[in-house]
Write a protein that holds these residues in place. Structure first.
Motif, PDB file in Angstrom:
ATOM      1  N   GLN A 295      20.062  29.089  32.890  1.00 11.72           N
ATOM      2  CA  GLN A 295      19.177  28.931  34.037  1.00 11.72           C
ATOM      3  C   GLN A 295      19.632  27.792  34.942  1.00 11.72           C
ATOM      4  O   GLN A 295      19.600  27.908  36.172  1.00 11.72           O
ATOM      5  CB  GLN A 295      17.746  28.677  33.546  1.00 11.72           C
ATOM      6  N   SER A 296      20.093  26.684  34.330  1.00 12.70           N
ATOM      7  CA  SER A 296      20.610  25.565  35.132  1.00 12.70           C
ATOM      8  C   SER A 296      21.848  25.988  35.908  1.00 12.70           C
ATOM      9  O   SER A 296      22.030  25.617  37.073  1.00 12.70           O
ATOM     10  CB  SER A 296      20.934  24.377  34.223  1.00 12.70           C
TER      11      SER A 296
ATOM     12  N   SER B 210      17.713  29.120  22.619  1.00 16.25           N
ATOM     13  CA  SER B 210      16.899  28.541  23.703  1.00 16.25           C
ATOM     14  C   SER B 210      17.708  27.547  24.530  1.00 16.25           C
ATOM     15  O   SER B 210      17.569  27.486  25.752  1.00 16.25           O
ATOM     16  CB  SER B 210      15.657  27.859  23.108  1.00 16.25           C
ATOM     17  N   GLN B 211      18.572  26.774  23.873  1.00 10.39           N
ATOM     18  CA  GLN B 211      19.418  25.838  24.606  1.00 10.39           C
ATOM     19  C   GLN B 211      20.397  26.575  25.520  1.00 10.39           C
ATOM     20  O   GLN B 211      20.641  26.167  26.658  1.00 10.39           O
ATOM     21  CB  GLN B 211      20.171  24.952  23.611  1.00 10.39           C
ATOM     22  N   ASN B 212      20.946  27.675  25.002  1.00 11.78           N
ATOM     23  CA  ASN B 212      21.871  28.459  25.827  1.00 11.78           C
ATOM     24  C   ASN B 212      21.166  29.080  27.027  1.00 11.78           C
ATOM     25  O   ASN B 212      21.720  29.141  28.131  1.00 11.78           O
ATOM     26  CB  ASN B 212      22.528  29.548  24.980  1.00 11.78           C
ATOM     27  N   LEU B 213      19.928  29.536  26.824  1.00 11.18           N
ATOM     28  CA  LEU B 213      19.166  30.102  27.942  1.00 11.18           C
ATOM     29  C   LEU B 213      18.867  29.030  28.991  1.00 11.18           C
ATOM     30  O   LEU B 213      18.929  29.287  30.197  1.00 11.18           O
ATOM     31  CB  LEU B 213      17.864  30.721  27.422  1.00 11.18           C
ATOM     32  N   THR B 214      18.544  27.823  28.522  1.00 13.28           N
ATOM     33  CA  THR B 214      18.290  26.721  29.455  1.00 13.28           C
ATOM     34  C   THR B 214      19.541  26.389  30.260  1.00 13.28           C
ATOM     35  O   THR B 214      19.483  26.182  31.483  1.00 13.28           O
ATOM     36  CB  THR B 214      17.814  25.474  28.683  1.00 13.28           C
ATOM     37  N   ALA B 215      20.693  26.346  29.572  1.00 18.24           N
ATOM     38  CA  ALA B 215      21.950  26.078  30.262  1.00 18.24           C
ATOM     39  C   ALA B 215      22.269  27.175  31.271  1.00 18.24           C
ATOM     40  O   ALA B 215      22.762  26.911  32.374  1.00 18.24           O
ATOM     41  CB  ALA B 215      23.085  25.936  29.256  1.00 18.24           C
TER      42      ALA B 215
END
Length: 344
Positions: free
Chosen positions: A57-58, A50-55
């Motif tokens: 998207q950013s 989830s953290q990688n997906l957030t990064a």
């Protein structure tokens, strides 16, 4: 957050269903514990995913902003071809306005409503011109046009009798100095901020402009003087505003543009700054956006703007007797000044 909440819900579901199955005798306790361990083992990889997906998207959003910035049209640095119009004679230059706007219309986009319409304004080579009006009247847009941050959709701007199109952006801005209400300062010392407008200025010239804005005594009390690093604890908002004004005065521009440059000053310091403005108006042009009565009274010409056009113009005394909007603005300024004095 969603992934973490999903893991917690999964653990609760395993416990609830597993406890029910154990109670019914259909599941061993060891099997329930194994399922819980499996769920706990999934927590770290799911959280990392989830953290990688957030990064990601950013990063995609940042890349889009970079592309938009790259697509922004930059100002041309090419020198325009010389105009065929004859240059003003040396003996007639003093009679030519330093700035002139002729039927200028401008908008912040091709489909946007005009922010200013049909502006005719002449700024004489010497003197103080104040621009007043309610919020949204187009005062700041007028400054953006003069500084060539915004190109007109119609009409023409002239500098020394020549159209803006015959000058480069640097040529125009080299003749102007602008002090905005937010008074930005650059990282570094007081000296660095002052020299930004004129790197070859001497220490005596620096101290002279600081004396003009009544800041020399404050600087002398600092341990490092002009070499003191600027920070929120070193100088107040009003002192920052005076540093920005001193920086503009050091440049000795043909036109000094002030966007409510006395907004954060007390009465005594404001009086000193007005003395400085009057002195500058004797050797060049000063144009101010004014929201304070004290700034309006002593201007040579007051331009009243309303809904993107110039409503009227004249001296303070003339406008008080002939224009209702000007009287309303003056009354509002008096009330604001009285309220501020009572608060102090």
């Amino acid at each position: 957050m969603i992934a973490w909440s999903g893991i917690q819900l999964a653990i609760i579901a395993i416990l609830a269903v597993g406890a029910w199955r154990v109670g019914e005798g259909h599941l061993e306790v060891s099997s329930l514990i194994a399922f819980l361990l499996y769920a706990f083992g999934l927590m770290e990889p799911v959280t990392e995913l989830s953290q990688n997906l957030t990064a990601l998207q950013s990063g995609i959003a940042a890349a889009e902003r970079i592309r938009e910035t790259d697509d922004v049209q930059t100002e041309s640095t090419a020198r325009p071809a010389p105009s065929t119009a004859p240059a003003p004679g040396a003996d007639s230059r003093e009679d030519i306005p330093v700035l002139e706007l002729r039927q200028v219309t401008a908008a912040y986009g091709p489909d946007a409503e005009p922010a200013v319409r049909g502006i005719d304004l002449t700024v004489p080579r010497y003197g103080h011109t104040a621009i007043v009006g309610p919020s949204g009247a187009g005062k700041t847009t007028l400054f953006s046009l003069i500084l060539r941050f915004l190109e007109p959709a119609g009409g023409e701007l002239l500098l020394d009798g020549r159209p803006y199109r015959d000058h480069t952006h640097d040529d125009i801005r080299a003749r102007l100095a602008y002090v905005e209400q937010d008074t930005p300062i650059v990282p570094g010392t007081i000296r660095d901020n002052l020299l930004l407008s004129r790197p070859d200025a001497t220490d005596e010239e620096l101290r002279q402009v600081l004396r003009d804005v009544r800041l020399a005594e404050k600087i002398d009390t600092l341990d490092e003087g002009l070499d003191t690093p600027l920070s929120s604890t070193t100088v107040s908002g009003g002192e920052r505003q005076r540093i920005a004004l001193a920086r503009a005065l050091l440049r000795t521009p043909d036109v000094l543009l002030l966007d409510e440059a006395t907004a954060q000053l007390d009465g005594l310091t404001e009086a000193a700054v007005h003395d400085c403005i009057r002195s500058r108006a004797g050797t060049g042009a000063v144009v101010t956006i004014a929201h304070r009565l004290s700034t309006v009274i002593d201007a040579d010409t007051i331009v009243v703007m309303e809904e993107g056009h110039i409503r009227t113009r004249g001296t303070h005394e003339d406008l008080l007797t002939t224009d209702t909007l000007c009287r309303e603005l003056v009354e509002a300024l008096r009330i604001a000044a009285t309220t501020a004095s009572a608060a102090r």
